[in-house]
Design a protein around this motif. Structure first.
Motif, mmCIF file in Angstrom:
data_model
loop_
_atom_site.group_PDB
_atom_site.id
_atom_site.type_symbol
_atom_site.label_atom_id
_atom_site.label_comp_id
_atom_site.label_asym_id
_atom_site.label_seq_id
_atom_site.Cartn_x
_atom_site.Cartn_y
_atom_site.Cartn_z
ATOM 1 N N ASN A 128 0.834 -1.195 0.000
ATOM 2 C CA ASN A 128 0.000 0.000 0.000
ATOM 3 C C ASN A 128 0.866 1.241 0.000
ATOM 4 O OD1 ASN A 128 -2.397 -1.463 -0.052
ATOM 5 N ND2 ASN A 128 -2.459 -1.650 2.168
ATOM 6 N N THR A 129 0.241 2.378 0.099
ATOM 7 C CA THR A 129 0.962 3.632 -0.012
ATOM 8 C C THR A 129 1.908 3.859 1.167
ATOM 9 O OG1 THR A 129 -0.942 4.550 -1.174
ATOM 10 C CG2 THR A 129 0.692 6.101 -0.365
ATOM 11 N N LEU A 130 3.126 4.151 0.824
ATOM 12 C CA LEU A 130 4.147 4.481 1.810
ATOM 13 C C LEU A 130 4.088 5.978 2.068
ATOM 14 C CD1 LEU A 130 6.741 3.536 3.379
ATOM 15 C CD2 LEU A 130 8.006 4.277 1.353
ATOM 16 N N LYS A 131 4.091 6.363 3.332
ATOM 17 C CA LYS A 131 4.097 7.778 3.691
ATOM 18 C C LYS A 131 5.399 8.102 4.408
ATOM 19 C CE LYS A 131 -0.153 7.227 5.411
ATOM 20 N NZ LYS A 131 -1.242 7.357 6.308
ATOM 21 N N ILE A 132 5.999 9.224 4.061
ATOM 22 C CA ILE A 132 7.167 9.738 4.772
ATOM 23 C C ILE A 132 6.679 10.928 5.583
ATOM 24 C CG2 ILE A 132 9.505 10.657 4.578
ATOM 25 C CD1 ILE A 132 9.177 7.770 3.467
ATOM 26 N N VAL A 173 6.203 5.187 6.944
ATOM 27 C CA VAL A 173 5.035 4.538 7.537
ATOM 28 C C VAL A 173 4.248 3.807 6.451
ATOM 29 C CG1 VAL A 173 2.950 4.896 8.915
ATOM 30 C CG2 VAL A 173 4.936 6.377 9.275
ATOM 31 N N LEU A 174 3.999 2.542 6.682
ATOM 32 C CA LEU A 174 3.231 1.710 5.764
ATOM 33 C C LEU A 174 2.135 1.029 6.565
ATOM 34 C CD1 LEU A 174 3.040 0.543 2.863
ATOM 35 C CD2 LEU A 174 4.493 -1.322 3.663
ATOM 36 N N ASP A 175 0.887 1.255 6.178
ATOM 37 C CA ASP A 175 -0.253 0.659 6.895
ATOM 38 C C ASP A 175 -0.172 0.932 8.400
ATOM 39 O OD1 ASP A 175 -1.237 -0.350 4.484
ATOM 40 O OD2 ASP A 175 -0.157 -2.242 4.735
ATOM 41 N N GLU A 176 0.094 2.179 8.756
ATOM 42 C CA GLU A 176 0.170 2.624 10.157
ATOM 43 C C GLU A 176 1.346 2.023 10.921
ATOM 44 O OE1 GLU A 176 -2.022 5.095 10.839
ATOM 45 O OE2 GLU A 176 -2.743 4.697 8.815
ATOM 46 N N LYS A 177 2.240 1.344 10.231
ATOM 47 C CA LYS A 177 3.410 0.743 10.882
ATOM 48 C C LYS A 177 4.676 1.460 10.418
ATOM 49 C CE LYS A 177 6.011 -3.517 11.331
ATOM 50 N NZ LYS A 177 6.231 -4.882 10.929
ATOM 51 N N VAL A 178 5.527 1.841 11.361
ATOM 52 C CA VAL A 178 6.804 2.458 11.022
ATOM 53 C C VAL A 178 7.743 1.358 10.537
ATOM 54 C CG1 VAL A 178 8.782 3.764 11.892
ATOM 55 C CG2 VAL A 178 6.479 4.335 12.680
ATOM 56 N N HIS A 184 13.353 -4.458 2.791
ATOM 57 C CA HIS A 184 14.468 -4.215 1.877
ATOM 58 C C HIS A 184 14.027 -4.563 0.461
ATOM 59 C CE1 HIS A 184 18.016 -4.443 4.973
ATOM 60 N NE2 HIS A 184 17.151 -3.499 5.248
ATOM 61 N N GLY A 185 14.482 -3.767 -0.499
ATOM 62 C CA GLY A 185 14.153 -4.024 -1.894
ATOM 63 C C GLY A 185 12.772 -3.546 -2.295
ATOM 64 N N LYS A 186 12.083 -2.831 -1.414
ATOM 65 C CA LYS A 186 10.724 -2.365 -1.706
ATOM 66 C C LYS A 186 10.652 -0.847 -1.867
ATOM 67 C CE LYS A 186 8.487 -6.344 0.467
ATOM 68 N NZ LYS A 186 8.739 -7.186 -0.637
ATOM 69 N N LYS A 187 11.801 -0.234 -2.150
ATOM 70 C CA LYS A 187 11.887 1.206 -2.452
ATOM 71 C C LYS A 187 11.650 2.123 -1.246
ATOM 72 C CE LYS A 187 12.175 0.467 -7.002
ATOM 73 N NZ LYS A 187 13.478 0.178 -7.494
#
Length: 173
Positions: A2-6, A66-71, A104-107
């Protein structure tokens, strides 16, 4: 994925920052270092009081991935007197980019690096620099791929162990 947030970290994020910091540093370096030296470094560098002070320093910047509310990773940048080595006042140090091993490897690292570039642009930094352990081949390759070149070395203390870091820089203007 899902969407990665910085997101910019604040003192409200200190517990999450401490957890991801300890996790990712251990995942990256535990196999190549003694348990005693790892524990000394983790206890000192990721102590809640130390992280809170760093989060409150106006010359340091922390960002969480943060991905799916997880850091799942984080970035630490330094300017001015917060830099770990005496560099130019208009330089930006990337002190840490760490990502949980399962990502790792997931950008994720590339997204954190893009935030570092954006911050450097906002601050009108003339160059970015960093220190990376000479035996961390994955990270050296990552930074080389992103245009960094080695310009020096310095000693990094992990507990009682003195290790050689490659100092790398990327000129921006």
């Amino acid at each position: 994925m899902n969407t990665l947030k910085i997101t910019k970290a604040s003192t409200n994020d200190v517990i999450q920052l401490q957890a991801i910091g300890r996790q990712t540093f251990s995942e990256t370096f535990a196999d190549a270092n003694s348990e005693e030296n790892m524990n000394k470094y983790l206890d000192k560098s990721f102590a809640r009081e130390k992280l809170t002070a760093e989060l409150n320093n106006p010359s340091s910047y922390f960002y969480l991935a943060v991905l799916d509310e997880k850091v799942v990773g984080y970035l630490k940048l330094n300017t001015g007197d917060a830099q770990t080595e005496k560099e130019s006042a208009d330089a930006l140090e990337i002190e840490r980019i760490y990502v949980a091993k399962e990502f790792h490897g997931k950008k994720v690292a590339q997204a954190l690096y893009a935030q570092a570039e954006h911050t450097a642009e906002e601050l009108k930094a003339s160059y970015m620099w960093l220190g990376v352990w000479e035996k961390n081949f994955r990270a050296v390759s990552f930074y080389t791929k992103n245009g960094f070149v080695q310009f020096d070395t310095h000693i990094f203390k992990l507990g009682d162990d003195e290790q050689t870091d490659l100092m790398m820089k990327k000129v921006l203007i």
